[in-house]
Design a protein around this motif. Structure first.
Motif, PDB file in Angstrom:
ATOM      1  N   VAL A  73       0.836  -1.209  -0.038  1.00 36.75           N
ATOM      2  CA  VAL A  73       0.066  -0.072   0.036  1.00 36.75           C
ATOM      3  C   VAL A  73       0.728   1.369  -0.115  1.00 36.75           C
ATOM      4  N   GLY A  74       2.176   1.361   0.287  1.00 35.93           N
ATOM      5  CA  GLY A  74       3.198   2.228   0.357  1.00 35.93           C
ATOM      6  C   GLY A  74       3.091   3.579  -0.781  1.00 35.93           C
ATOM      7  N   ALA A  75       2.664   3.110  -1.982  1.00 34.31           N
ATOM      8  CA  ALA A  75       2.630   3.799  -3.096  1.00 34.31           C
ATOM      9  C   ALA A  75       1.405   4.611  -3.325  1.00 34.31           C
ATOM     10  N   LEU A  76       0.497   4.087  -2.818  1.00 33.85           N
ATOM     11  CA  LEU A  76      -0.942   4.451  -3.011  1.00 33.85           C
ATOM     12  C   LEU A  76      -1.296   6.076  -2.775  1.00 33.85           C
ATOM     13  N   PRO A  77      -0.923   6.644  -1.897  1.00 38.11           N
ATOM     14  CA  PRO A  77      -0.690   8.118  -1.627  1.00 38.11           C
ATOM     15  C   PRO A  77      -0.083   8.928  -2.739  1.00 38.11           C
ATOM     16  N   TYR A  78       0.815   8.399  -3.066  1.00 43.06           N
ATOM     17  CA  TYR A  78       1.665   8.868  -4.200  1.00 43.06           C
ATOM     18  C   TYR A  78       0.744   8.920  -5.556  1.00 43.06           C
ATOM     19  N   PHE A  79       0.175   7.728  -5.898  1.00 40.81           N
ATOM     20  CA  PHE A  79      -0.550   7.489  -7.057  1.00 40.81           C
ATOM     21  C   PHE A  79      -1.865   8.161  -6.763  1.00 40.81           C
TER      22      PHE A  79
END
Length: 272
Positions: A73-79
Motif C-alpha cells: 500500500v506504500g505507493a497509494l498516496p503518491y499514486f
C-alpha cells in the motif's frame, strides 16, 4: 475472454507489489506498494506502463489493496495525490484503519529522521484514505455493471484479504500475502471452492522449508527463559502491528504456565 496481466512490481522480487489485470474491458490494479530497498525511482511501480498520457482515471477501473504492509500500500498516496488517480479504491475495514498509521510512520522516518525528499505529505495520506471504500469479508461488490469483486480471509495480518474478481464468464483470484498456518491471534486463510481462469499468488517462501511452528516457538521461549532466569533482560525488535501482539500472547501464556514473575513491557512509542 482473454485476460492480460501486467506486473508492475513484485515480479521476481520482494517489494512494491502491483499487478494490473485486464479482462472483459476492465482493468484492475491489485495492490500499490513500494520497494523498501530503493530510494530512487525504483521505489514505486512504473506507473508510466499503465497508459501513455498518464490519464489513470480513464485507464483503470479500480484499485484493490490486500493489506496494510507498505510493500502493498506504500505507493497509494503518491499514486492518488501526486499522479492524480481519483477512481474507486477498495480495501478491508481494518486495512483502511491501519494503513494511514503505517504510511505516516514511514513518512516521518524518511523525512523527519533521515532527511529524505518528501514523496507525499500527511495531508496526502488523509485525502487518499477519503477515496477508499471499505469492504467486508465475502461481501460481493458490484464495481460496475460487469465487474464484481469479493474479499476472502487471508490470515497473515489483521485485515489481510485475497481478492476474487469476475467479469462476465471470466474469473480470477489475487492473493497478496496469506498464511495457511494459524497462530494465536489469526486463523489460517480461507476461500471458497472457485472456478478460476487465473490465479496470481504470493510465493515469497514457496521453496523454503522451515522447522515447525511449534519447534520455532519452543526454541524462542527456551532462549528467553534462560536469559531471564540468569537475571538478564530480553529486547525483542519486532513489527508493532501483528508480530508484537503474537509474541505478547505467546509469552503471556508461557509466563502463566511457568509461574514466571519477570515483567513484560510493550514499547508503544511508535505503535498505534
Amino acid at each position: 475472454m482473454a485476460i492480460e496481466c501486467l506486473v508492475l512490481g513484485a515480479g521476481q522480487e520482494v517489494g512494491k507489489s502491483c499487478v494490473l489485470v485486464s479482462m472483459g474491458g476492465r482493468r484492475i490494479m491489485f495492490d500499490c506498494g513500494m520497494h523498501m530497498g530503493h530510494l530512487d525511482n525504483r521505489r514505486y511501480p512504473d506507473f508510466s506502463k499503465i497508459c501513455e498520457k498518464g490519464d489513470f482515471n480513464s485507464a483503470l477501473t479500480c484499485i484493490v489493496i490486500t493489506h496494510f504492509h507498505l510493500d502493498h500500500v506504500g505507493a497509494l498516496p503518491y499514486f492518488t495525490e501526486v499522479c492524480g488517480y481519483n477512481g474507486p479504491i477498495f480495501m478491508s475495514y481494518p486495512t483502511k484503519a491501519l494503513a494511514p498509521l503505517m504510511l505516516e510512520d514511514y513518512r516521518k522516518v524518511m523525512v523527519e529522521r533521515r532527511g529524505e525528499e518528501e514523496q507525499f505529505t500527511s495531508d496526502h495520506i488523509i485525502e487518499c484514505m477519503k477515496k477508499v471504500t471499505p469492504i467486508d469479508l465475502k461481501q460481493v461488490v458490484q464495481v460496475d455493471k460487469d465487474l464484481q469483486i469479493c474479499a476472502y480471509y487471508a490470515g497473515h495480518v489483521l485485515g489481510a484479504v485475497m481478492i476474487y474478481a469476475k467479469v462476465g464468464g471470466s474469473a480470477m483470484v489475487y492473493t497478496g500475502d496469506y498464511n495457511m498456518t494459524p497462530d494465536r491471534h489469526l486463523g489460517a486463510a480461507q476461500i471458497d471452492c472457485l472456478e478460476l481462469d487465473l490465479l496470481i499468488t504470493e510465493s515469497t517462501y514457496a521453496t523454503t522449508i522451515r522447522d515447525s511452528k511449534y519447534a520455532r516457538e519452543r526454541e524462542f521461549l527456551k532462549a528467553v527463559h534462560k536469559c531471564v532466569a540468569s537475571g538478564g533482560k530480553v529486547l525483542i525488535p519486532t513489527f508493532a502491528l501483528g508480530r508484537a501482539q503474537e509474541l505478547c500472547i505467546l509469552l503471556d501464556d508461557y509466563w502463566e504456565r511457568m509461574n514466571l514473575e519477570a515483567p513484560i513491557y510493550f514499547s508503544a512509542a511508535n505503535a498505534p
